[in-house]
Each structure stands twice: as structure tokens, then as C-alpha cells.
Design a protein around this motif. Sequence first.
Motif, PDB file in Angstrom:
ATOM      1  N   ALA A 107       0.832  -1.206   0.000  1.00  0.00           N
ATOM      2  CA  ALA A 107       0.000   0.000   0.000  1.00  0.00           C
ATOM      3  C   ALA A 107       0.867   1.256   0.000  1.00  0.00           C
ATOM      4  CB  ALA A 107      -0.923  -0.002   1.214  1.00  0.00           C
ATOM      5  N   ARG A 108       1.929   1.244   0.780  1.00  0.00           N
ATOM      6  CA  ARG A 108       2.818   2.406   0.833  1.00  0.00           C
ATOM      7  C   ARG A 108       3.547   2.591  -0.490  1.00  0.00           C
ATOM      8  NH1 ARG A 108       1.863   6.245   4.299  1.00  0.00           N
ATOM      9  NH2 ARG A 108       2.249   5.087   6.231  1.00  0.00           N
ATOM     10  N   LEU A 109       3.907   1.484  -1.133  1.00  0.00           N
ATOM     11  CA  LEU A 109       4.541   1.577  -2.452  1.00  0.00           C
ATOM     12  C   LEU A 109       3.583   2.190  -3.468  1.00  0.00           C
ATOM     13  CD1 LEU A 109       6.419  -1.864  -2.777  1.00  0.00           C
ATOM     14  CD2 LEU A 109       7.409   0.378  -2.270  1.00  0.00           C
ATOM     15  N   VAL A 110       2.321   1.763  -3.426  1.00  0.00           N
ATOM     16  CA  VAL A 110       1.313   2.297  -4.345  1.00  0.00           C
ATOM     17  C   VAL A 110       1.114   3.792  -4.097  1.00  0.00           C
ATOM     18  CG1 VAL A 110      -1.138   2.254  -4.968  1.00  0.00           C
ATOM     19  CG2 VAL A 110       0.107   0.105  -4.656  1.00  0.00           C
ATOM     20  N   GLU A 111       1.033   4.171  -2.844  1.00  0.00           N
ATOM     21  CA  GLU A 111       0.881   5.589  -2.510  1.00  0.00           C
ATOM     22  C   GLU A 111       2.031   6.412  -3.086  1.00  0.00           C
ATOM     23  OE1 GLU A 111       0.722   8.587   1.376  1.00  0.00           O
ATOM     24  OE2 GLU A 111       1.296   6.481   1.618  1.00  0.00           O
ATOM     25  N   ASN A 112       3.250   5.921  -2.936  1.00  0.00           N
ATOM     26  CA  ASN A 112       4.416   6.643  -3.446  1.00  0.00           C
ATOM     27  C   ASN A 112       4.413   6.720  -4.974  1.00  0.00           C
ATOM     28  OD1 ASN A 112       5.408   7.090  -0.861  1.00  0.00           O
ATOM     29  ND2 ASN A 112       6.643   5.231  -0.853  1.00  0.00           N
ATOM     30  N   VAL A 113       3.967   5.642  -5.626  1.00  0.00           N
ATOM     31  CA  VAL A 113       3.872   5.645  -7.092  1.00  0.00           C
ATOM     32  C   VAL A 113       2.894   6.715  -7.556  1.00  0.00           C
ATOM     33  CG1 VAL A 113       3.043   4.336  -9.084  1.00  0.00           C
ATOM     34  CG2 VAL A 113       4.560   3.248  -7.433  1.00  0.00           C
ATOM     35  N   ILE A 152       4.492  -4.539  -7.417  1.00  0.00           N
ATOM     36  CA  ILE A 152       4.027  -5.919  -7.247  1.00  0.00           C
ATOM     37  C   ILE A 152       5.203  -6.887  -7.264  1.00  0.00           C
ATOM     38  CG2 ILE A 152       2.735  -7.794  -8.359  1.00  0.00           C
ATOM     39  CD1 ILE A 152       0.692  -5.688  -9.271  1.00  0.00           C
ATOM     40  N   ILE A 153       6.143  -6.666  -8.162  1.00  0.00           N
ATOM     41  CA  ILE A 153       7.319  -7.543  -8.241  1.00  0.00           C
ATOM     42  C   ILE A 153       8.151  -7.441  -6.967  1.00  0.00           C
ATOM     43  CG2 ILE A 153       9.444  -8.024  -9.496  1.00  0.00           C
ATOM     44  CD1 ILE A 153       6.858  -8.757 -10.980  1.00  0.00           C
ATOM     45  N   VAL A 154       8.353  -6.223  -6.482  1.00  0.00           N
ATOM     46  CA  VAL A 154       9.112  -6.030  -5.238  1.00  0.00           C
ATOM     47  C   VAL A 154       8.414  -6.741  -4.080  1.00  0.00           C
ATOM     48  CG1 VAL A 154       9.849  -4.313  -3.524  1.00  0.00           C
ATOM     49  CG2 VAL A 154      10.148  -3.850  -5.965  1.00  0.00           C
ATOM     50  N   THR A 155       7.099  -6.626  -4.029  1.00  0.00           N
ATOM     51  CA  THR A 155       6.327  -7.276  -2.962  1.00  0.00           C
ATOM     52  C   THR A 155       6.391  -8.797  -3.078  1.00  0.00           C
ATOM     53  OG1 THR A 155       4.806  -5.383  -2.956  1.00  0.00           O
ATOM     54  CG2 THR A 155       4.070  -7.389  -1.863  1.00  0.00           C
ATOM     55  N   ALA A 156       6.322  -9.312  -4.305  1.00  0.00           N
ATOM     56  CA  ALA A 156       6.397 -10.766  -4.511  1.00  0.00           C
ATOM     57  C   ALA A 156       7.734 -11.308  -4.023  1.00  0.00           C
ATOM     58  CB  ALA A 156       6.200 -11.091  -5.991  1.00  0.00           C
ATOM     59  N   ILE A 157       8.809 -10.585  -4.304  1.00  0.00           N
ATOM     60  CA  ILE A 157      10.135 -11.016  -3.854  1.00  0.00           C
ATOM     61  C   ILE A 157      10.210 -11.003  -2.330  1.00  0.00           C
ATOM     62  CG2 ILE A 157      12.578 -10.345  -3.811  1.00  0.00           C
ATOM     63  CD1 ILE A 157      12.224  -9.429  -6.728  1.00  0.00           C
ATOM     64  N   ALA A 158       9.639  -9.965  -1.715  1.00  0.00           N
ATOM     65  CA  ALA A 158       9.617  -9.909  -0.254  1.00  0.00           C
ATOM     66  C   ALA A 158       8.824 -11.080   0.323  1.00  0.00           C
ATOM     67  CB  ALA A 158       9.009  -8.579   0.200  1.00  0.00           C
ATOM     68  N   LEU A 159       7.728 -11.449  -0.342  1.00  0.00           N
ATOM     69  CA  LEU A 159       6.902 -12.559   0.140  1.00  0.00           C
ATOM     70  C   LEU A 159       7.639 -13.889   0.075  1.00  0.00           C
ATOM     71  CD1 LEU A 159       3.393 -11.641  -1.329  1.00  0.00           C
ATOM     72  CD2 LEU A 159       3.948 -11.976   1.087  1.00  0.00           C
ATOM     73  N   VAL A 160       8.502 -14.061  -0.906  1.00  0.00           N
ATOM     74  CA  VAL A 160       9.304 -15.293  -0.981  1.00  0.00           C
ATOM     75  C   VAL A 160      10.161 -15.423   0.277  1.00  0.00           C
ATOM     76  CG1 VAL A 160      11.168 -16.485  -2.196  1.00  0.00           C
ATOM     77  CG2 VAL A 160       9.340 -15.392  -3.501  1.00  0.00           C
ATOM     78  N   GLY A 161      10.786 -14.311   0.678  1.00  0.00           N
ATOM     79  CA  GLY A 161      11.596 -14.326   1.897  1.00  0.00           C
ATOM     80  C   GLY A 161      10.762 -14.538   3.141  1.00  0.00           C
TER      81      GLY A 161
END
Length: 219
Positions: A107-113, A152-161
Amino acid sequence: MMFTNIDWALISEATIDTLLMTGFSLVFTIIIGLPLGVILFLTSAHQMLQNRFVYQVLSFVVNVLRSVPFLILLIVMIPFTRILAGTSLGVEGAVPPLVASAAPFFARLVENVLRELDPGVSEACRAMGANSRQTVLLALIPEATTGIVAAIIVTAIALVGYSAMSGVIGGGGLGDLALRFGYQRYQTDVMVVTVTILVVMVQLLQVFGDRLVARLNRR
């Protein structure tokens, strides 16, 4: 290390569990995080739906969830996860805390975008008589598509971790396998294989994301 002694069927099952955890969590993260990010943007100062109280409340909740270490969030949410998913173990038990951790981040990433967009886009929509919903759906989101896809890609990578850490409470997947066999039973080969698979997942996501963003930029 004797890689021939590895139970590859178990590795495959754990890999599928990790993919399921990441996939389901990402879907729910987008469903929750995208509207939340849009609302944060719209209610912030000098925006169409400026509302200081709403923005501060939402911002506080987002900041609190983002500041709690994921491992602690996993443990704290066990009772809620049992109510919501019926269990705190396996893929089902890992999804709620994964979403609770990733949705505020996204959500914060979307806000910044959205903040990086030209203010003239919103002003032009208002000048043409568009309401807030039309402005968001027909102007802001289309203009921010490339940035949102990158988020979304950044979030997906974080979710893998994060999914790997869920193994600490029996969340299944590669993290659980690495903990039970690689750490507790000192099977270094299992640890190496699980880490390698996780690295490959992240690399594939990043390469796919970079190519998708580059293609969207050319349009």
C-alpha cells in the motif's frame, strides 16, 4: 555433502508449498493493498479527498504493521490465523500473516507511485467534470500501471523471503524444510538446496518483472 541422499520428492513438495504461499498471499496483498494505497493517496494533503484524520489513522495502522518484525507477527497472529484459516500450520496458516505483513508494505509503495504522477493528470480530470472514482480508474491507475507492476514484483520477492520464515511456526514450504532438516538435523545439503531454490525463485521474479516493466515503458 551427499546430495544423493536428499529426498527430492520432499523438496518438490516444499517448493510447491512455497509457490502456493507466495501466490495466494500476493493475490490477497494486491486486493487489500492497492485500494489502501489509493485511499492513502487520495486522503493525503492537497489531494481530491483530503482528510487529515482518515489519512493519519490509516497511516498509523500501516506503519505499525510495517514496523513489527515478521517473525513476531507470525507468532502474535496465531490465534487470529486459527479463526480465519482454521489452522496456523501449513500453507493455509501462513497466508494471513504474510498478507498482514505485505499488504501495508505494498500500500505504501502504491501511494508513493501515485505521488510521483504529474499533478496535471488529476487537475485535467477535475476540469472535465470527472468524479474521484472516474479519476482513479480512468486516469491515475492507467498512468501508474508501470510503477504499480514494479511494486508488485518487489512485494512478490519480499513474500518469498517471508514465506521461508514461516517455517519457524510450521508454515511449510522450503523454510520449514530448511529448519527441520538443514538446521535441526544438520543436513547441510538440504540447506544448500533450499537456499538455492529460493535464490532462483527471486532471480526469476526479478528478471520477469524487469522485462514486463520495460515492455510497459515502451508502450
